[in-house]
Design an enzyme around this catalytic site. Structure first.
Site, PDB file in Angstrom:
ATOM      1  CE1 TYR A 148      11.554 -19.115 -43.587  1.00 29.82           C
ATOM      2  CE2 TYR A 148      10.260 -20.963 -42.804  1.00 29.82           C
ATOM      3  CZ  TYR A 148      10.636 -19.641 -42.705  1.00 29.82           C
ATOM      4  OH  TYR A 148      10.091 -18.857 -41.718  1.00 29.82           O
TER       5      TYR A 148
ATOM      6  NE  ARG B  52       4.836 -17.944 -48.314  1.00 30.45           N
ATOM      7  CZ  ARG B  52       4.233 -18.165 -47.141  1.00 30.45           C
ATOM      8  NH1 ARG B  52       3.373 -17.287 -46.651  1.00 30.45           N
ATOM      9  NH2 ARG B  52       4.475 -19.270 -46.463  1.00 30.45           N
TER      10      ARG B  52
ATOM     11  NE  ARG C 213      31.838 -15.457 -45.742  1.00 30.60           N
ATOM     12  CZ  ARG C 213      32.061 -14.142 -45.660  1.00 30.60           C
ATOM     13  NH1 ARG C 213      33.140 -13.622 -46.217  1.00 30.60           N
ATOM     14  NH2 ARG C 213      31.240 -13.346 -45.011  1.00 30.60           N
TER      15      ARG C 213
ATOM     16  CE  LYS D 289       7.504 -19.448 -44.738  1.00 31.87           C
ATOM     17  NZ  LYS D 289       7.526 -18.813 -43.431  1.00 31.87           N
TER      18      LYS D 289
ATOM     19  CD  GLU E 290       5.327 -10.679 -40.711  1.00 35.97           C
ATOM     20  OE1 GLU E 290       4.556 -11.487 -41.229  1.00 35.97           O
ATOM     21  OE2 GLU E 290       6.408 -10.330 -41.226  1.00 35.97           O
TER      22      GLU E 290
ATOM     23  CG  LEU F 245       5.528 -14.514 -45.393  1.00 31.60           C
ATOM     24  CD1 LEU F 245       6.681 -14.433 -46.385  1.00 31.60           C
ATOM     25  CD2 LEU F 245       5.633 -15.789 -44.584  1.00 31.60           C
TER      26      LEU F 245
HETATM   27  N1  PDD Z   1       6.108 -18.993 -40.544  1.00 29.22           N
HETATM   28  N2  PDD Z   1       4.769 -14.136 -41.047  1.00 29.22           N
HETATM   29  C1  PDD Z   1       5.973 -14.690 -40.813  1.00 29.22           C
HETATM   30  C2  PDD Z   1       7.105 -13.799 -40.461  1.00 29.22           C
HETATM   31  C3  PDD Z   1       6.128 -16.085 -40.879  1.00 29.22           C
HETATM   32  O1  PDD Z   1       7.336 -16.628 -40.645  1.00 29.22           O
HETATM   33  C4  PDD Z   1       5.012 -16.896 -41.192  1.00 29.22           C
HETATM   34  C5  PDD Z   1       5.110 -18.390 -41.297  1.00 29.22           C
HETATM   35  C6  PDD Z   1       3.776 -16.272 -41.418  1.00 29.22           C
HETATM   36  C7  PDD Z   1       2.531 -17.046 -41.765  1.00 29.22           C
HETATM   37  O2  PDD Z   1       2.573 -17.568 -43.074  1.00 29.22           O
HETATM   38  P1  PDD Z   1       1.778 -18.906 -43.461  1.00 29.22           P
HETATM   39  O3  PDD Z   1       0.363 -18.690 -43.070  1.00 29.22           O
HETATM   40  O4  PDD Z   1       1.956 -19.003 -44.912  1.00 29.22           O
HETATM   41  O5  PDD Z   1       2.413 -20.034 -42.682  1.00 29.22           O
HETATM   42  C8  PDD Z   1       3.691 -14.887 -41.356  1.00 29.22           C
HETATM   43  C9  PDD Z   1       6.337 -20.419 -40.635  1.00 29.22           C
HETATM   44  C10 PDD Z   1       5.178 -21.240 -40.202  1.00 29.22           C
HETATM   45  C11 PDD Z   1       7.627 -20.743 -39.904  1.00 29.22           C
HETATM   46  O6  PDD Z   1       8.544 -19.963 -40.030  1.00 29.22           O
HETATM   47  O7  PDD Z   1       7.713 -21.802 -39.263  1.00 29.22           O
END
Ligand code: PDD
Length: 286
Positions: free
Chosen positions: A33, A52, A100, A147, A179, A204
């Site tokens: 996503y 990405r 499945r 992601k 993170e 990420l």
């Molecule tokens: N999350 N690290 C993780 C684990 C994340 O899920 C996200 C983003 C980020 C930041 O990435 P970016 O700056 O590209 O949004 C770092 C999104 C916002 C979410 O899951 O809603």
């Protein structure tokens, strides 16, 4: 009020949108996503998010459901149809529906789902006050650079934070912060250097992280991309998180310990201001 969402070629009221019970996103979290923020009805940093997305798809041998131009056209159509002045567009690609079986099916058509959410990203109360975070064990899988929609571990981390009366969690592995549960983690140390973990499979590669590092460099800030511990963060002069939905968000306490005077830090506020200014410039405002 009902939204218009996008599912595999159709724009539908959200109540009518459907995905197969055999969709591998549902059965195996076999999907990826992206979340792009929207300001003044325009997507922010969307090319970074789409780049990405392709990287995540490639890592999983998953086909792209549409070209970048087509995806962007759908994102923009949803912003228009739902009158999203400020908020986000969520997009999800899964490997599609098949009987499945753990092995990737041959010839499954990837599913593409998108929807919008209204949200005050710029004028957010949390940005004024800062947020409290707790540290929790990082129990996620080892490919956090992808992601993936497998997000139960971050859901659990956020619930632990909520139960502790905090706003969010930083994840810790082998003594160091990887993170945030859905954001990248930063501190500013006593020497004024910006510290954030280096890229790798452990985190990420945040699109907002990249933009903020660029701004910090332009401001001649010293940058250290390396792991840091919760102890170092508790003794930092500032802390913050970055993500598409929070931009730059001050962290004012960690496990109950105030960061410095327990107020959003100066450099943090400056970086937030600069990020918003650059984002507005990119959509032709200011
Ligand atoms: N999350 N690290 C993780 C684990 C994340 O899920 C996200 C983003 C980020 C930041 O990435 P970016 O700056 O590209 O949004 C770092 C999104 C916002 C979410 O899951 O809603």
């Amino acid at each position: 009020m009902s939204r218009i969402v996008y599912v595999n070629g159709a724009y539908l009221p959200e109540e009518e949108a459907k995905i197969s019970v055999f969709d591998r996103g549902f059965l195996f979290a076999d999907g990826v996503y992206e979340v792009s923020s929207v300001l003044r009805r325009k997507l922010i940093d969307n090319s970074g998010h789409l780049a990405r997305l392709h990287r995540s798809l490639n890592e999983l041998d998953m086909a792209a459901p549409a070209s970048d131009a087509e995806i962007a056209a759908i994102q923009n159509a949803l912003i228009e149809k739902n009158n999203v002045e400020e908020g986000l567009v969520y997009l999800q690609v899964t490997r599609g529906a098949a009987d499945r079986d753990f092995a990737y099916p041959e010839g499954a058509r990837p599913s593409l789902v998108m929807f919008t959410q209204q949200k005050n990203v710029v004028d957010s109360p949390n940005a004024r006050t800062g947020i409290a975070i707790i540290s929790v064990d990082d129990i996620r899988w080892r490919r956090r650079d992808i992601k993936s929609v497998g997000l139960l571990a971050p859901c659990m981390a956020k619930m632990q934070a909520k139960s502790a009366g905090a706003d969010d969690a930083w994840l810790v592995e082998d003594g160091y912060v990887t993170e945030g549960s859905s954001n990248n983690a930063f501190i500013v140390n006593a020497e004024g250097a910006l510290v954030t973990r280096q890229l790798g499979n452990e985190i990420l590669a945040g699109i907002t992280r990249k933009a903020v590092l660029k701004l910090a460099r332009e401001q001649q800030m010293k940058i250290e991309q390396r792991p840091f511990s919760i102890e170092e963060a508790c003794n930092a002069s500032e802390a913050f998180i970055t993500s598409a939905t929070t931009f730059v968000m001050p962290v004012i306490s960690i496990d109950g310990t105030p960061v410095a005077d327990g107020k959003p830090g100066r450099l943090t506020r400056r970086l937030r201001e600069l990020y918003i200014q650059t984002a507005l410039e990119s959509v032709g405002e200011r």
